[in-house]
Design a protein around this motif. Structure first.
Motif, PDB file in Angstrom:
ATOM      1  N   VAL A 267      20.866  71.735   7.620  1.00  0.00           N
ATOM      2  CA  VAL A 267      21.538  71.581   8.903  1.00  0.00           C
ATOM      3  C   VAL A 267      22.514  72.743   8.987  1.00  0.00           C
ATOM      4  O   VAL A 267      23.343  72.931   8.094  1.00  0.00           O
ATOM      5  N   ILE A 268      22.378  73.540  10.042  1.00  0.00           N
ATOM      6  CA  ILE A 268      23.161  74.764  10.199  1.00  0.00           C
ATOM      7  C   ILE A 268      24.339  74.515  11.132  1.00  0.00           C
ATOM      8  O   ILE A 268      24.185  73.956  12.218  1.00  0.00           O
ATOM      9  N   LEU A 269      25.504  74.969  10.703  1.00  0.00           N
ATOM     10  CA  LEU A 269      26.727  74.938  11.503  1.00  0.00           C
ATOM     11  C   LEU A 269      26.790  76.285  12.226  1.00  0.00           C
ATOM     12  O   LEU A 269      26.584  77.324  11.610  1.00  0.00           O
ATOM     13  N   PHE A 270      27.036  76.280  13.549  1.00  0.00           N
ATOM     14  CA  PHE A 270      27.111  77.558  14.251  1.00  0.00           C
ATOM     15  C   PHE A 270      28.302  77.593  15.195  1.00  0.00           C
ATOM     16  O   PHE A 270      28.743  76.574  15.694  1.00  0.00           O
ATOM     17  N   GLY A 271      28.819  78.810  15.389  1.00  0.00           N
ATOM     18  CA  GLY A 271      29.993  79.011  16.220  1.00  0.00           C
ATOM     19  C   GLY A 271      29.702  79.882  17.423  1.00  0.00           C
ATOM     20  O   GLY A 271      28.600  80.404  17.592  1.00  0.00           O
ATOM     21  N   ALA A 272      30.712  80.063  18.250  1.00  0.00           N
ATOM     22  CA  ALA A 272      30.576  80.838  19.478  1.00  0.00           C
ATOM     23  C   ALA A 272      30.288  82.302  19.203  1.00  0.00           C
ATOM     24  O   ALA A 272      29.609  82.956  19.974  1.00  0.00           O
ATOM     25  N   GLU A 273      30.794  82.820  18.120  1.00  0.00           N
ATOM     26  CA  GLU A 273      30.602  84.237  17.798  1.00  0.00           C
ATOM     27  C   GLU A 273      29.349  84.467  16.957  1.00  0.00           C
ATOM     28  O   GLU A 273      29.174  85.541  16.406  1.00  0.00           O
ATOM     29  N   GLY A 274      28.514  83.463  16.845  1.00  0.00           N
ATOM     30  CA  GLY A 274      27.290  83.603  16.077  1.00  0.00           C
ATOM     31  C   GLY A 274      27.448  83.301  14.599  1.00  0.00           C
ATOM     32  O   GLY A 274      26.487  83.372  13.854  1.00  0.00           O
ATOM     33  N   ALA A 275      28.669  82.983  14.154  1.00  0.00           N
ATOM     34  CA  ALA A 275      28.884  82.656  12.745  1.00  0.00           C
ATOM     35  C   ALA A 275      28.072  81.420  12.374  1.00  0.00           C
ATOM     36  O   ALA A 275      27.961  80.484  13.162  1.00  0.00           O
TER      37      ALA A 275
END
Length: 159
Positions: free
Chosen positions: A139-147
């Motif tokens: 399960v991948i955690l992702f952010g607004a900046e693509g992190a």
């Protein structure tokens, strides 16, 4: 004999009244409300939704043949897309993310956009009936900046 005929008639009437809409009894949901956008033809999405309902989530479904605008508005990267997109609280959930990981996300409240299970791993909730592949998945955690980072592994890695 008459009682048997009456019982059969009552059962037939109930089946006719309930029809295809029969669902097993569930107590009222106590978990968070998740808003699911899914394709009308996707059966695995429906199974994933049932797995959430089994975990006391309240599910609001929106059926649409084109998920691209939903994903774009939600900020889901193309590389993380799956077969359904979900909004819950201030987060986006993409694909077959297990209920336990959604609960953890809501409890920990990290400063991210959301979680994703890219593709449709055979061992993920809702996919069990459609694939014999039981390979581990992340399960991948992702952010607004693509992190991005790994939020959970299923099954969890051993000691």
């Amino acid at each position: 004999m008459f009682a048997g005929v009456m019982l059969a008639a009552v059962a037939a009437a109930l089946i006719a009244a309930i029809g295809d809409g029969w669902r097993p009894f569930r107590p009222a949901p106590t978990g968070p409300v998740v808003v699911v956008y899914r394709d009308p033809q996707c059966r695995c999405c429906m199974r994933w939704i049932e797995s959430l309902r089994d975990q006391d989530f309240e599910v609001e479904e929106h059926v649409t043949p084109d998920l691209a605008p939903v994903r774009q508005r939600a900020g889901v990267p193309e590389s993380l897309k799956s077969c359904h997109t979900v909004l819950v609280d201030s987060y986006v959930i993409e694909g077959h993310v297990p209920a336990e990981d959604i609960r953890r996300l809501l409890r920990e409240k990290p400063a991210v956009l959301g979680l994703a299970v890219p593709g449709m791993p055979g061992a993920s909730p809702g996919m069990e009936s459609y694939s014999e592949d039981r390979s581990p998945y992340e399960v991948i955690l992702f952010g607004a900046e693509g992190a991005r980072g790994v939020f959970a592994r299923h099954p969890p890695e051993g000691p």
